[in-house]
Design an enzyme around this catalytic site. Structure first.
Site, PDB file in Angstrom:
ATOM      1  N   SER A  16       0.808  -1.228   0.000  1.00 32.31           N
ATOM      2  CA  SER A  16       0.000   0.000   0.000  1.00 32.31           C
ATOM      3  C   SER A  16       0.839   1.275   0.000  1.00 32.31           C
ATOM      4  O   SER A  16       0.397   2.304  -0.493  1.00 32.31           O
ATOM      5  CB  SER A  16      -0.944   0.009   1.201  1.00 32.31           C
ATOM      6  OG  SER A  16      -0.207  -0.105   2.407  1.00 32.31           O
ATOM      7  N   GLY A  49      -2.055  -4.177   0.934  1.00 28.86           N
ATOM      8  CA  GLY A  49      -2.208  -5.375   1.744  1.00 28.86           C
ATOM      9  C   GLY A  49      -1.265  -6.501   1.361  1.00 28.86           C
ATOM     10  O   GLY A  49      -1.283  -7.560   1.986  1.00 28.86           O
ATOM     11  N   ASN A  78       3.495  -5.610   5.627  1.00 29.97           N
ATOM     12  CA  ASN A  78       2.319  -6.391   6.042  1.00 29.97           C
ATOM     13  C   ASN A  78       2.712  -7.697   6.708  1.00 29.97           C
ATOM     14  O   ASN A  78       1.981  -8.195   7.565  1.00 29.97           O
ATOM     15  CB  ASN A  78       1.389  -6.618   4.847  1.00 29.97           C
ATOM     16  CG  ASN A  78       0.731  -5.325   4.425  1.00 29.97           C
ATOM     17  OD1 ASN A  78       0.103  -4.648   5.228  1.00 29.97           O
ATOM     18  ND2 ASN A  78       0.902  -4.950   3.171  1.00 29.97           N
ATOM     19  N   ASP A 159      -5.273   6.984   9.544  1.00 27.40           N
ATOM     20  CA  ASP A 159      -4.995   5.660  10.117  1.00 27.40           C
ATOM     21  C   ASP A 159      -3.626   5.594  10.797  1.00 27.40           C
ATOM     22  O   ASP A 159      -3.321   4.642  11.502  1.00 27.40           O
ATOM     23  CB  ASP A 159      -5.129   4.556   9.066  1.00 27.40           C
ATOM     24  CG  ASP A 159      -4.123   4.662   7.920  1.00 27.40           C
ATOM     25  OD1 ASP A 159      -3.163   5.466   7.987  1.00 27.40           O
ATOM     26  OD2 ASP A 159      -4.302   3.913   6.939  1.00 27.40           O
ATOM     27  N   HIS A 162      -0.466   5.035   6.781  1.00 27.55           N
ATOM     28  CA  HIS A 162      -0.197   5.362   5.385  1.00 27.55           C
ATOM     29  C   HIS A 162       0.129   6.837   5.188  1.00 27.55           C
ATOM     30  O   HIS A 162      -0.515   7.699   5.773  1.00 27.55           O
ATOM     31  CB  HIS A 162      -1.413   4.998   4.518  1.00 27.55           C
ATOM     32  CG  HIS A 162      -1.698   3.541   4.529  1.00 27.55           C
ATOM     33  ND1 HIS A 162      -2.636   2.975   5.375  1.00 27.55           N
ATOM     34  CD2 HIS A 162      -1.149   2.527   3.823  1.00 27.55           C
ATOM     35  CE1 HIS A 162      -2.650   1.665   5.172  1.00 27.55           C
ATOM     36  NE2 HIS A 162      -1.752   1.366   4.244  1.00 27.55           N
TER      37      HIS A 162
END
Length: 185
Positions: A16, A49, A78, A159, A162
């Site tokens: 991502s 992801g 991840n 979040d 990111h």
């Protein structure tokens, strides 16, 4: 900065952070890199992801379809966030590097770090893998581009994981000299 005169094909294999999560593709650092290096074909093979296992599964098809001169590997975040064993991370990254090199591509590896709440032992063993692989395969290791961005809330999405649109130019300028250096060699 010396820019090569030939047109190279560059494959970005990432998650991502390179897929431009939370924004349009045109706003992400890979598109900004395309703007900086218009003579080159830059293929964004990044998927939000994505784990190293997923990248490894997709890599043969990407190598065959794009025939890259350079593969930039930005994977592992991840794996770390899911607490995967560092040995699995190393195995998958080793295979990604080997496959890329067997296809005749140069490789750039991007260091990934996990948040400190995963504990110092896990974080250290996780990050050390990138350094070990860079040494073992004689490839350049790009220091983690989120290291200066993540602590700055103004450069992060809500979040807290990111980078936002404002951070993308910073990431591009971080990655650009590494990529142009490898292409010039």
């Amino acid at each position: 900065m010396s820019v090569p005169t030939y047109a190279a094909t560059i494959l970005i294999l990432g998650d991502s952070l390179s897929a431009g999560y939370g924004m349009s593709e045109e706003q992400g650092w890979v598109q900004l890199l395309r703007n900086e290096l218009p003579q080159h074909q830059i293929i964004n093979g990044s998927v939000s992801g994505e784990t190293t296992a997923g990248g490894l599964r997709r890599l043969p098809g990407l190598l065959t379809s794009s025939q890259p001169d350079l593969v930039v590997i930005e994977l592992g975040g991840n794996d770390g966030l899911r607490g995967f064993p560092p040995s699995k991370l190393k195995s998958n990254l080793t295979q990604i590097i080997t496959l890329s090199q067997q296809h005749g591509a140069n490789v750039l590896l991007t260091e990934i770090m996990v948040p400190p709440n995963y504990g110092p032992r896990y974080a250290k063993s996780f990050t050390q893998i990138y350094h070990q692989l860079a040494d073992e395969y004689s490839i350049k290791l790009i220091p983690f581009f989120m290291q200066d961005i993540a602590p700055d809330k103004s450069l992060m999405q809500r979040d807290g994981i990111h980078p936002n649109e404002q951070a993308q130019a910073t990431i591009t300028q971080w990655m650009l000299p590494w990529i142009t250096q490898v292409l010039s060699e």
